[in-house]
Design a protein around this motif. Sequence first.
Motif, PDB file in Angstrom:
ATOM      1  N   VAL A  65       0.862  -1.190   0.000  1.00  0.00           N
ATOM      2  CA  VAL A  65       0.000   0.000   0.000  1.00  0.00           C
ATOM      3  C   VAL A  65       0.893   1.234   0.000  1.00  0.00           C
ATOM      4  O   VAL A  65       1.703   1.423   0.927  1.00  0.00           O
ATOM      5  CB  VAL A  65      -0.939   0.026   1.227  1.00  0.00           C
ATOM      6  N   THR A  66       0.759   2.031  -1.034  1.00  0.00           N
ATOM      7  CA  THR A  66       1.473   3.299  -1.119  1.00  0.00           C
ATOM      8  C   THR A  66       0.554   4.411  -0.636  1.00  0.00           C
ATOM      9  O   THR A  66      -0.529   4.619  -1.191  1.00  0.00           O
ATOM     10  CB  THR A  66       1.932   3.578  -2.561  1.00  0.00           C
ATOM     11  N   GLU A 136       1.310   3.088 -13.707  1.00  0.00           N
ATOM     12  CA  GLU A 136       0.612   1.802 -13.781  1.00  0.00           C
ATOM     13  C   GLU A 136       0.978   0.973 -12.560  1.00  0.00           C
ATOM     14  O   GLU A 136       2.158   0.754 -12.277  1.00  0.00           O
ATOM     15  CB  GLU A 136       0.999   1.068 -15.067  1.00  0.00           C
ATOM     16  N   GLN A 137      -0.031   0.501 -11.862  1.00  0.00           N
ATOM     17  CA  GLN A 137       0.200  -0.230 -10.623  1.00  0.00           C
ATOM     18  C   GLN A 137       0.220  -1.732 -10.882  1.00  0.00           C
ATOM     19  O   GLN A 137      -0.450  -2.236 -11.786  1.00  0.00           O
ATOM     20  CB  GLN A 137      -0.897   0.102  -9.607  1.00  0.00           C
ATOM     21  N   ALA A 138       0.973  -2.422 -10.048  1.00  0.00           N
ATOM     22  CA  ALA A 138       1.072  -3.872 -10.164  1.00  0.00           C
ATOM     23  C   ALA A 138      -0.154  -4.533  -9.558  1.00  0.00           C
ATOM     24  O   ALA A 138      -0.875  -3.944  -8.751  1.00  0.00           O
ATOM     25  CB  ALA A 138       2.330  -4.366  -9.463  1.00  0.00           C
ATOM     26  N   GLU A 139      -0.391  -5.778  -9.972  1.00  0.00           N
ATOM     27  CA  GLU A 139      -1.530  -6.521  -9.432  1.00  0.00           C
ATOM     28  C   GLU A 139      -1.365  -6.708  -7.925  1.00  0.00           C
ATOM     29  O   GLU A 139      -0.299  -7.070  -7.446  1.00  0.00           O
ATOM     30  CB  GLU A 139      -1.651  -7.891 -10.110  1.00  0.00           C
ATOM     31  N   GLY A 140      -2.450  -6.446  -7.207  1.00  0.00           N
ATOM     32  CA  GLY A 140      -2.448  -6.642  -5.770  1.00  0.00           C
ATOM     33  C   GLY A 140      -1.992  -5.459  -4.963  1.00  0.00           C
ATOM     34  O   GLY A 140      -2.106  -5.472  -3.731  1.00  0.00           O
ATOM     35  N   SER A 141      -1.471  -4.422  -5.609  1.00  0.00           N
ATOM     36  CA  SER A 141      -1.007  -3.236  -4.889  1.00  0.00           C
ATOM     37  C   SER A 141      -2.102  -2.181  -4.849  1.00  0.00           C
ATOM     38  O   SER A 141      -3.015  -2.177  -5.676  1.00  0.00           O
ATOM     39  CB  SER A 141       0.246  -2.667  -5.548  1.00  0.00           C
TER      40      SER A 141
END
Length: 555
Positions: A65-66, A136-141
């Motif tokens: 989580v960012t 672009e975010q990674a899967e699950g983030s």
Amino acid sequence: MAAAGAAATDLEVVRGKRSALFFAAVAILLGLPLWWKTTETYRAPLPYSQIGALNALQLRLMVPVTVVFTRDSVPLDDQEKLPFTVVHEREIPLKYKMKIKCRFQKAYRRALDHEEEALSLSSVQEAEAILAEAEEQAEGSLTVYVISEHSSLLPQDMMSYIGPERTAVVRGITHREAFNIIGRRIIQIAQAMSLTEDVLAAALADHLPEDKWSADKRRPLKSSLGYEITFSLLNPDPKSHDVHWDIEGAVRRYVQPFLNALSVAGNFSVDSQILYYAMLGVNPRFDQASSSYYLAMHSLPHVINPVESRLGSSAASLYPVLNFLLYVPELAHSPLYIQDKDGAPVATNAFHSPRWGGIMVYNVDPKAYNASELPVRVEVDMVRVMEVFLAQLRLLFGIAQPQVPPKCLLSGPKSEGLMTWELDRLLWARSVENLATATTTLTSLAQLLGKISNIVIKDDVASEVYRAVAAVQKAAEELASGHLSSAFVASQEAVTSSERAFFDPSLLHLLYFPDDQKFAIYIPLFLPMAVPILLSLVKIFMETRKSWAKPEKTD
């Protein structure tokens, strides 16, 4: 002459003894080992210790989580502490042998210039669209943006917002405990968008005992490499109704985008059919107050079995089949409504059966009977029908509405009918389910092979077992690292390899070959040969014993 005859007799006796000893030595030293080696059951070595360790496997599901703080979202003293990382970990309380811990790794940082500019807009949808284009975010983030307490980006009565992508917005607070208060809000948002007890309980429903977690959690489909979806139009009264439905166009416009978004979870095939004179297995009851017919809730399970025999789609399928039935009631039972447990009509006039599909009753407008002769032409409103079927499809895959915290604004789904974080949540659940299935399959296989010693274990079966164990370990490592996509692929490989090994036909080759059948085969073969040898050995032993016991003559 007498002495020569006696010598010849003694020589013959010695020769017979040597021959008997030679045959006995060959049979014991050469024959028995050769027979044992050529008739033994081949059993390739298996990693029994690693399989046993899988029962004590601890899954750590990490969700990166960012957390991005804008200006004035927290006090200045707290802004100077950025960036830093906070880890929140807790164990999921499930009654399952595999311990599952959920780990939220929150990386706090300040907002960049383009993020500040986007979050200063007056519309949260516009801000989210700009932020989604930037990175672009990674899967699950997940990415959570913390805005000012008085920002107009959200309605004043809302404290947070969950968007269709992997982003959320939370109001900040100017308080000395700002990080702690905001951190608790972020955890609530992150849990709603990723992992909760209900999501994991639904995924492990087949592995949990019948308790409060699994009593009503058996609706989602089991994880599979593929699914077949069949849309069927049931017209029991073609003499009265000439039904037309644009199923091809409806699938292309509404269903296919949804399935394309779900393609990472499995392969899908869609077909359709029209069945005439297909009746329900239950006679509807007449309601005089409304001059209509109805199906009570307790009678709905009896509707499926008679209709299923006409579908014929699941008999030759390798994958789970989902059936969606549109039923146009016959003229004698029109209009027909479905009642809930309280006796009130269901708004959608439809119901669904877990892991099977759904049925919708489509009533013909009564005015159509007065305007024309029979059969009445019926044009099905595919928009209304597909809204119901897509909602049922989401439920069958376990994609339910999240339990959002209070004063949280939830965005509507994208045009595909599926939010990006909903897909991630499905992959989390499927990964855990695949690991549980693979672990159970490998453990059962190891116990079976340990109890029954005459099962052949071929090298290809052993290689599948080794591959499954390695895939389980890799999936667990990827989940702990927060790599959802690779973890899901490894979990699928684990299930495929473990089931391929468990259901290999060679494992049953000697399973039904008990010991009494072995004796029935070997005794007629070895007994005629063994009896003369044993008798000769006994005779030799007795004669030798007598010769040792006979006293020697002395002069």
